[in-house]
Design a protein around this motif. Structure first.
Motif, PDB file in Angstrom:
ATOM      1  N   GLY A 143       0.971  -1.141   0.044  1.00 56.21           N
ATOM      2  CA  GLY A 143       0.009   0.027  -0.245  1.00 56.21           C
ATOM      3  C   GLY A 143       0.773   1.377   0.092  1.00 56.21           C
ATOM      4  O   GLY A 143       0.564   2.379  -0.703  1.00 56.21           O
ATOM      5  N   THR A 144       1.937   1.303   0.804  1.00 53.73           N
ATOM      6  CA  THR A 144       2.896   2.190   0.793  1.00 53.73           C
ATOM      7  C   THR A 144       3.656   2.709  -0.460  1.00 53.73           C
ATOM      8  O   THR A 144       3.652   3.384  -1.204  1.00 53.73           O
ATOM      9  CB  THR A 144       3.862   2.112   2.153  1.00 53.73           C
ATOM     10  OG1 THR A 144       2.934   2.134   3.117  1.00 53.73           O
ATOM     11  CG2 THR A 144       4.766   3.416   2.040  1.00 53.73           C
TER      12      THR A 144
ATOM     13  N   CYS B  37       2.333   4.071  -3.706  1.00 50.34           N
ATOM     14  CA  CYS B  37       2.034   5.637  -3.825  1.00 50.34           C
ATOM     15  C   CYS B  37       3.517   6.304  -3.990  1.00 50.34           C
ATOM     16  O   CYS B  37       3.534   7.526  -4.001  1.00 50.34           O
ATOM     17  CB  CYS B  37       1.494   6.047  -2.562  1.00 50.34           C
ATOM     18  SG  CYS B  37      -0.421   5.980  -2.259  1.00 50.34           S
TER      19      CYS B  37
ATOM     20  N   ASN C 204      -4.968  -5.784  -0.499  1.00 55.52           N
ATOM     21  CA  ASN C 204      -4.323  -4.727   0.155  1.00 55.52           C
ATOM     22  C   ASN C 204      -4.562  -3.081  -0.338  1.00 55.52           C
ATOM     23  O   ASN C 204      -4.746  -2.107   0.067  1.00 55.52           O
ATOM     24  CB  ASN C 204      -2.841  -5.063   0.029  1.00 55.52           C
ATOM     25  CG  ASN C 204      -1.784  -4.100   0.850  1.00 55.52           C
ATOM     26  OD1 ASN C 204      -2.050  -2.843   0.959  1.00 55.52           O
ATOM     27  ND2 ASN C 204      -0.887  -4.666   1.460  1.00 55.52           N
ATOM     28  N   ILE C 205      -4.338  -3.173  -2.010  1.00 51.86           N
ATOM     29  CA  ILE C 205      -4.648  -2.168  -2.622  1.00 51.86           C
ATOM     30  C   ILE C 205      -6.153  -1.608  -2.334  1.00 51.86           C
ATOM     31  O   ILE C 205      -6.377  -0.360  -2.395  1.00 51.86           O
ATOM     32  CB  ILE C 205      -4.521  -2.325  -4.104  1.00 51.86           C
ATOM     33  CG1 ILE C 205      -3.005  -2.867  -4.359  1.00 51.86           C
ATOM     34  CG2 ILE C 205      -4.684  -1.152  -4.955  1.00 51.86           C
ATOM     35  CD1 ILE C 205      -1.948  -1.580  -3.908  1.00 51.86           C
TER      36      ILE C 205
ATOM     37  N   GLN D 210      -8.162  -2.006   0.111  1.00 53.31           N
ATOM     38  CA  GLN D 210      -8.225  -1.433   1.584  1.00 53.31           C
ATOM     39  C   GLN D 210      -7.599  -0.063   1.529  1.00 53.31           C
ATOM     40  O   GLN D 210      -8.003   0.868   2.225  1.00 53.31           O
ATOM     41  CB  GLN D 210      -7.486  -2.497   2.447  1.00 53.31           C
ATOM     42  CG  GLN D 210      -8.347  -3.822   2.644  1.00 53.31           C
ATOM     43  CD  GLN D 210      -7.562  -4.601   3.679  1.00 53.31           C
ATOM     44  OE1 GLN D 210      -6.644  -4.392   3.965  1.00 53.31           O
ATOM     45  NE2 GLN D 210      -8.350  -5.835   3.873  1.00 53.31           N
ATOM     46  N   SER D 211      -6.738   0.134   0.811  1.00 58.13           N
ATOM     47  CA  SER D 211      -5.959   1.512   0.577  1.00 58.13           C
ATOM     48  C   SER D 211      -6.419   2.341  -0.538  1.00 58.13           C
ATOM     49  O   SER D 211      -5.660   3.337  -0.788  1.00 58.13           O
ATOM     50  CB  SER D 211      -4.505   1.348   0.475  1.00 58.13           C
ATOM     51  OG  SER D 211      -3.885   0.660   1.450  1.00 58.13           O
TER      52      SER D 211
ATOM     53  N   ARG E 168      -6.450   6.314  -0.214  1.00 59.28           N
ATOM     54  CA  ARG E 168      -5.204   6.858  -0.260  1.00 59.28           C
ATOM     55  C   ARG E 168      -4.376   6.804  -1.523  1.00 59.28           C
ATOM     56  O   ARG E 168      -3.694   7.820  -2.058  1.00 59.28           O
ATOM     57  CB  ARG E 168      -4.207   6.257   0.909  1.00 59.28           C
ATOM     58  CG  ARG E 168      -2.898   6.969   1.141  1.00 59.28           C
ATOM     59  CD  ARG E 168      -2.356   6.394   2.200  1.00 59.28           C
ATOM     60  NE  ARG E 168      -2.407   4.900   2.538  1.00 59.28           N
ATOM     61  CZ  ARG E 168      -1.223   4.080   2.020  1.00 59.28           C
ATOM     62  NH1 ARG E 168      -0.366   4.555   1.022  1.00 59.28           N
ATOM     63  NH2 ARG E 168      -1.519   2.736   2.096  1.00 59.28           N
ATOM     64  N   ILE E 169      -4.575   5.754  -2.296  1.00 59.24           N
ATOM     65  CA  ILE E 169      -3.848   5.451  -3.382  1.00 59.24           C
ATOM     66  C   ILE E 169      -4.650   6.256  -4.635  1.00 59.24           C
ATOM     67  O   ILE E 169      -3.682   6.826  -5.229  1.00 59.24           O
ATOM     68  CB  ILE E 169      -3.830   3.824  -3.737  1.00 59.24           C
ATOM     69  CG1 ILE E 169      -3.028   3.209  -2.660  1.00 59.24           C
ATOM     70  CG2 ILE E 169      -3.376   3.710  -5.190  1.00 59.24           C
ATOM     71  CD1 ILE E 169      -2.929   1.655  -2.842  1.00 59.24           C
TER      72      ILE E 169
ATOM     73  N   CYS F 201      -2.749   9.955  -4.585  1.00 60.50           N
ATOM     74  CA  CYS F 201      -1.559  10.089  -4.864  1.00 60.50           C
ATOM     75  C   CYS F 201      -1.179  10.190  -6.406  1.00 60.50           C
ATOM     76  O   CYS F 201      -1.862   9.623  -7.006  1.00 60.50           O
ATOM     77  CB  CYS F 201      -0.384   8.777  -4.156  1.00 60.50           C
ATOM     78  SG  CYS F 201      -0.682   7.204  -4.686  1.00 60.50           S
TER      79      CYS F 201
ATOM     80  N   GLY G 192      -1.162   6.815  -8.299  1.00 59.21           N
ATOM     81  CA  GLY G 192      -1.973   5.955  -7.912  1.00 59.21           C
ATOM     82  C   GLY G 192      -2.585   5.326  -9.060  1.00 59.21           C
ATOM     83  O   GLY G 192      -3.054   4.168  -9.135  1.00 59.21           O
TER      84      GLY G 192
END
Length: 172
Positions: free
Chosen positions: A37-38, A41, A67-68, A70-71, A74-75, A78, A81
């Motif tokens: 997830g980090t 971005c 994972n993506i 759930q994020s 945020r993604i 960015c 993203g």
């Protein structure tokens, strides 16, 4: 993990994902999945996430997609993203594409940000197509509410034109 965020070392990680044996890829993927997830971005890390999706096994791909998903908020905000989202919508399993599309399609702010972005507008069009095939018009409806803002950018105009959103579109 630090190598995935480095301008030059990320290329080495991508090459390893392509060239290593499945067992070695599995080990590398497990480490990368923890921070996917980090990385999605990050300026250089996003390309490692793309390669991870393309070269990992089905279980790891499934975990990466979750994972993506759930994020998504945020993604979607960015700058890179949209590139990750487009790769997911291109390479993920068919059932996962719908889940991803719903996760990104439910937030009008994310949709608008992606639609106005050079690296995100194509993913918005893919989101629309996937959801429309499942009877969902949320992408078009959400963007129509912001038609003036959408049309204020070059890539937003492309999205508005393809989705047939006019400047005088009434708000639902």
């Amino acid at each position: 993990v630090q190598a995935a965020k480095n301008r030059y070392a990320c290329r080495v990680i991508k090459h390893l994902l392509k060239a290593c044996s499945p067992a070695q890829v599995c080990e590398i993927a497990e480490i990368l999945l923890e921070v996917a997830g980090t990385l999605a971005c990050h300026t250089f890390g996003h390309s490692v996430v793309q390669h991870l999706l393309e070269h990992s096994n089905k279980d790891q791909q499934y975990r990466l997609v979750r994972n993506i998903e759930q994020s998504a908020a945020r993604i979607g905000q960015c700058p890179v993203g949209g590139i990750v989202l487009e790769t997911l919508l291109t390479h993920a399993a068919v059932e996962d594409k719908v889940w991803i599309a719903r996760a990104f399609g439910q937030d009008p702010t994310v949709l608008l940000t992606l639609a106005k972005n050079k690296r995100g507008y194509a993913s918005v069009l893919l989101l629309h197509d996937i959801l429309q095939n499942h009877g969902d018009q949320c992408v078009r409806t959400s963007l129509a509410q912001h038609s003036v803002t959408l049309r204020a950018t070059r890539f937003g105009r492309i999205v508005a034109q393809r989705l047939d959103i006019s400047d005088s579109e009434p708000c639902p």
